[in-house]
Design a protein around this motif. Structure first.
Motif, short mmCIF file in Angstrom:
data_model
loop_
_atom_site.label_atom_id
_atom_site.label_comp_id
_atom_site.label_asym_id
_atom_site.label_seq_id
_atom_site.Cartn_x
_atom_site.Cartn_y
_atom_site.Cartn_z
N LEU A 151 37.04 44.96 50.27
CA LEU A 151 36.95 44.63 48.84
C LEU A 151 38.33 44.57 48.21
O LEU A 151 38.61 43.71 47.37
CB LEU A 151 36.08 45.67 48.12
N GLU A 152 39.22 45.49 48.61
CA GLU A 152 40.58 45.46 48.07
C GLU A 152 41.33 44.21 48.52
O GLU A 152 42.10 43.61 47.75
CB GLU A 152 41.32 46.72 48.48
N GLN A 153 41.12 43.80 49.77
CA GLN A 153 41.79 42.59 50.23
C GLN A 153 41.20 41.35 49.58
O GLN A 153 41.90 40.37 49.33
CB GLN A 153 41.69 42.48 51.75
N GLN A 154 39.90 41.38 49.25
CA GLN A 154 39.31 40.30 48.49
C GLN A 154 39.98 40.17 47.14
O GLN A 154 40.21 39.06 46.64
CB GLN A 154 37.81 40.56 48.30
N ALA A 155 40.33 41.31 46.53
CA ALA A 155 41.02 41.27 45.25
C ALA A 155 42.40 40.63 45.38
O ALA A 155 42.85 39.90 44.49
CB ALA A 155 41.14 42.68 44.67
N THR A 156 43.07 40.88 46.51
CA THR A 156 44.38 40.26 46.74
C THR A 156 44.26 38.75 46.88
O THR A 156 45.03 37.99 46.29
CB THR A 156 45.02 40.85 48.01
N VAL A 157 43.27 38.29 47.65
CA VAL A 157 43.07 36.86 47.82
C VAL A 157 42.70 36.21 46.49
O VAL A 157 43.17 35.11 46.16
CB VAL A 157 41.98 36.59 48.88
N THR A 158 41.87 36.88 45.72
CA THR A 158 41.50 36.36 44.40
C THR A 158 42.71 36.26 43.50
O THR A 158 42.87 35.28 42.75
CB THR A 158 40.44 37.27 43.76
N HIS A 159 43.58 37.26 43.56
CA HIS A 159 44.81 37.23 42.76
C HIS A 159 45.70 36.05 43.17
O HIS A 159 46.27 35.37 42.31
CB HIS A 159 45.57 38.54 42.94
N ASN A 160 45.80 35.79 44.46
CA ASN A 160 46.59 34.65 44.92
C ASN A 160 46.00 33.33 44.42
O ASN A 160 46.72 32.44 43.96
CB ASN A 160 46.67 34.64 46.44
#
Length: 246
Positions: free
Chosen positions: A16-25
């Protein structure tokens, strides 16, 4: 059984945290000069008094993708794009220096050359002041020249030079404001090898297709972790029933 639950639980959390990173990108795919953030997973053993039989997953931030983005021609005299490696130095409110590749500049009401967010560009002798009623030109080496209105084009006045730097990428950290700094917060010397292109802006280096595929893979990985937790629950239920029968 608890080892399985621990691994799956921490894996789902950091997915979920890495999903947030991809979403931020993806949210910054149109941000000028944006650098994509990179993450990865790694397993870490749980240290305790017992045997090291348990491990959990952590999301290790690898850092930043420092590859250059595509160039966009704007024709605006206050737009500059750093060519290749390098950064524009800006002055923070506390007097420290940060670095950006967002080259869309403006002139403040006091005649100071600034970024669109209101930070002063650092020049050879401090902030660069633009005289009124002047046409601005920025050369490849960052030299800022002005031509008085109503005069011949050869009446050029050099008013400053942008501070262009190229610190080691492994010594840079991204701040919450999206700007980069050195790890120890110190300023770096100007690099004469760094050049800029006037009338252009650098696009974000986020690959939209790659980010979307990565988001789909992360969603599938999260579903897999949830299935592992369900299987662990079913196994625990069956084991409890067997113990009850015995």
């Amino acid at each position: 059984m608890d080892r399985l639950v621990y691994t799956a639980m921490t894996g789902a959390k950091h997915i979920l945290e890495q999903q947030a990173t991809v979403t931020h990108n993806l949210a910054n795919v149109t941000t000028t000069g944006f650098r994509a953030q990179l993450d990865s997973f790694r397993a870490v053993p749980v240290k305790s008094d017992g045997l090291p039989t348990r491990a959990f997953v952590v999301d290790a931030t690898v850092g930043t993708d420092f590859s250059t983005g595509g160039m966009q021609i704007t024709g605006r005299e206050l737009d500059v794009a750093v060519q290749g490696k390098g950064w524009l130095a800006v002055e923070m409110p506390d007097g420290s220096e940060s670095f950006t590749r967002h080259g869309s500049l403006k002139i403040s009401e006091n005649g100071i050359l600034q970024t669109q967010s209101g930070l002063n560009l650092v020049g050879d002798g401090g902030p660069i002041t633009i005289p009124p009623d002047m046409a601005i030109a920025i050369a490849k080496d960052g030299t800022v020249s002005a031509i008085p209105s109503g005069t011949k084009p050869n009446a050029v006045q050099v008013i400053g030079r942008l501070k262009l730097v190229n610190p080691p990428e492994d010594n840079l950290v991204r701040g919450d404001d999206g700007l980069f700094k050195t790890k120890d917060g110190t300023a770096v010397d100007a690099d004469p090898a760094v050049g800029v292109a006037g009338g252009m802006l650098e696009n974000s280096n986020v690959n939209v297709v790659e980010s979307m595929v990565n988001m789909i893979n992360l969603a599938r990985s999260f579903e897999m972790q949830m299935k592992v937790l369900q299987n662990a629950e079913n196994n625990a239920t069956k084991a409890g029933q067997i113990l009850t029968l015995s």
